[in-house]
Design a protein around this motif. Structure first.
Motif, PDB file in Angstrom:
ATOM      1  N   CYS A 166       0.814  -1.224   0.000  1.00  0.00           N
ATOM      2  CA  CYS A 166       0.000   0.000   0.000  1.00  0.00           C
ATOM      3  C   CYS A 166       0.841   1.265   0.000  1.00  0.00           C
ATOM      4  O   CYS A 166       0.376   2.315  -0.462  1.00  0.00           O
ATOM      5  N   GLN A 167       2.056   1.217   0.512  1.00  0.00           N
ATOM      6  CA  GLN A 167       2.866   2.423   0.631  1.00  0.00           C
ATOM      7  C   GLN A 167       3.292   2.921  -0.750  1.00  0.00           C
ATOM      8  O   GLN A 167       3.749   2.131  -1.586  1.00  0.00           O
ATOM      9  N   PRO A 168       3.146   4.233  -1.018  1.00  0.00           N
ATOM     10  CA  PRO A 168       3.476   4.742  -2.368  1.00  0.00           C
ATOM     11  C   PRO A 168       4.935   4.515  -2.749  1.00  0.00           C
ATOM     12  O   PRO A 168       5.229   4.089  -3.869  1.00  0.00           O
ATOM     13  N   LYS A 169       5.876   4.778  -1.836  1.00  0.00           N
ATOM     14  CA  LYS A 169       7.299   4.672  -2.184  1.00  0.00           C
ATOM     15  C   LYS A 169       7.689   3.230  -2.451  1.00  0.00           C
ATOM     16  O   LYS A 169       8.364   2.927  -3.442  1.00  0.00           O
ATOM     17  N   SER A 170       7.293   2.314  -1.568  1.00  0.00           N
ATOM     18  CA  SER A 170       7.647   0.911  -1.762  1.00  0.00           C
ATOM     19  C   SER A 170       6.950   0.334  -2.984  1.00  0.00           C
ATOM     20  O   SER A 170       7.507  -0.526  -3.681  1.00  0.00           O
ATOM     21  N   PHE A 171       5.733   0.803  -3.298  1.00  0.00           N
ATOM     22  CA  PHE A 171       5.021   0.289  -4.468  1.00  0.00           C
ATOM     23  C   PHE A 171       5.784   0.625  -5.748  1.00  0.00           C
ATOM     24  O   PHE A 171       5.948  -0.231  -6.628  1.00  0.00           O
ATOM     25  N   VAL A 172       6.280   1.858  -5.851  1.00  0.00           N
ATOM     26  CA  VAL A 172       7.051   2.244  -7.041  1.00  0.00           C
ATOM     27  C   VAL A 172       8.342   1.439  -7.117  1.00  0.00           C
ATOM     28  O   VAL A 172       8.768   1.023  -8.208  1.00  0.00           O
ATOM     29  N   SER A 173       8.992   1.196  -5.961  1.00  0.00           N
ATOM     30  CA  SER A 173      10.223   0.410  -5.960  1.00  0.00           C
ATOM     31  C   SER A 173       9.969  -1.014  -6.441  1.00  0.00           C
ATOM     32  O   SER A 173      10.803  -1.607  -7.140  1.00  0.00           O
ATOM     33  N   ILE A 174       8.821  -1.580  -6.080  1.00  0.00           N
ATOM     34  CA  ILE A 174       8.484  -2.934  -6.535  1.00  0.00           C
ATOM     35  C   ILE A 174       8.345  -2.947  -8.051  1.00  0.00           C
ATOM     36  O   ILE A 174       8.882  -3.830  -8.735  1.00  0.00           O
ATOM     37  N   LEU A 175       7.614  -1.969  -8.605  1.00  0.00           N
ATOM     38  CA  LEU A 175       7.418  -1.924 -10.051  1.00  0.00           C
ATOM     39  C   LEU A 175       8.730  -1.700 -10.793  1.00  0.00           C
ATOM     40  O   LEU A 175       8.911  -2.199 -11.909  1.00  0.00           O
ATOM     41  N   GLU A 176       9.644  -0.944 -10.208  1.00  0.00           N
ATOM     42  CA  GLU A 176      10.909  -0.666 -10.865  1.00  0.00           C
ATOM     43  C   GLU A 176      11.901  -1.819 -10.750  1.00  0.00           C
ATOM     44  O   GLU A 176      13.024  -1.724 -11.255  1.00  0.00           O
ATOM     45  N   GLY A 177      11.519  -2.906 -10.047  1.00  0.00           N
ATOM     46  CA  GLY A 177      12.377  -4.083  -9.967  1.00  0.00           C
ATOM     47  C   GLY A 177      13.443  -4.021  -8.907  1.00  0.00           C
ATOM     48  O   GLY A 177      14.422  -4.780  -8.970  1.00  0.00           O
ATOM     49  N   LYS A 178      13.277  -3.158  -7.899  1.00  0.00           N
ATOM     50  CA  LYS A 178      14.292  -3.046  -6.852  1.00  0.00           C
ATOM     51  C   LYS A 178      14.418  -4.330  -6.051  1.00  0.00           C
ATOM     52  O   LYS A 178      15.511  -4.661  -5.574  1.00  0.00           O
ATOM     53  N   TYR A 179      13.319  -5.057  -5.882  1.00  0.00           N
ATOM     54  CA  TYR A 179      13.340  -6.268  -5.066  1.00  0.00           C
ATOM     55  C   TYR A 179      13.357  -7.546  -5.906  1.00  0.00           C
ATOM     56  O   TYR A 179      13.182  -8.629  -5.360  1.00  0.00           O
TER      57      TYR A 179
END
Length: 247
Positions: A177-190
């Motif tokens: 739900c968090q905006p920052k972590s959601f963008v990081s997930i989409l960008e492939g950080k994890y």
């Protein structure tokens, strides 16, 4: 006191006719009832009340027109009467939120995350609070439902999000739900990084090869190998000074 009596009294006091008329007009204005001054809140409530009354009048008028139009003449004896048509609902359904999202989309996201969490050993959400629902709606409106579902699949494929990290941390619904972590997930950080392929050993130069062969021959000689064996095995080496620089 009436206006005429006031004018006569002012004329008797020595005022001119023009002065008496001006004073009479001021007296009449003061005697007229004044409307009370409403505050902003009172004025807003009054306008809201007037709109409610006008809406109620329009609804009553529409209901009356429908009732009059739906009335049918009485059927002759022996025939079954036609049932009246149902009365249309006057309530207006609420419009969906912006971006095409709806509560159904939020339920779909929660269901997809719960299934992924069961398969990956993550925490399954037990309650969808108002704060979680509002955050998921914002993520859907900003990025679209397919992007949210893709982020859930990325969490399920990530070893880091499944707890394979130095802290043993695991992702949950609030992390999505968090905006920052959601963008990081989409960008492939994890996302899992592919294992680096072992590089081929560097090519040995002629000088290095010559030195290595010399060391190996000397080591065999020192370990007790005979002279005949040393001379018969391996290449012959020239120990005279020479140019062994790498070319």
């Amino acid at each position: 006191m009436t206006v005429s009596a006031a004018i006569r009294r002012m004329l008797a006091a020595g005022l001119t006719i023009e002065q008496a008329l001006v004073a009479a007009e001021a007296f009449e204005a003061e005697a007229a009832p004044q409307e009370p001054v409403l505050s902003k809140r009172q004025a807003r409530n009054r306008r809201y009340y007037e709109r409610l009354k006008s809406s109620e009048k329009r609804l009553n008028a529409d209901d009356q027109d429908v009732s009059d139009a739906g009335a049918e003449p009485s059927s002759p004896e022996g025939s079954s009467p036609t049932p009246p048509s149902p009365k249309p609902q006057s309530s207006i359904p609420p419009s969906p939120p912006k971006g095409g999202s709806s509560p159904t989309a939020v339920d779909q996201v929660v269901t997809a995350f719960s299934e992924m969490a069961r398969q990956s050993g993550l925490s399954v959400p037990r309650a969808v609070t108002a704060s979680r629902r509002r955050s998921l709606l914002l993520r859907i409106e900003e990025h679209g439902l397919p992007a949210v579902l893709d982020a859930i699949e990325r969490i399920g494929r990530s070893r880091f999000c499944r707890g394979e990290n130095d802290r043993g941390w695991r992702a949950d619904l609030d992390f999505l739900c968090q905006p920052k972590s959601f963008v990081s997930i989409l960008e492939g950080k994890y996302d899992d990084r592919p294992l680096q392929q072992s590089q081929a050993p560097p090519r040995e130069s002629e000088h290095a090869r010559h030195q290595r062969e010399c060391r190996e021959a000397i080591q065999r000689k020192l370990n007790g190998n005979g002279h005949d064996e040393f001379a018969s095995t391996g290449p012959a080496f020239d120990l005279e000074p020479g140019d062994f620089r790498a070319h």
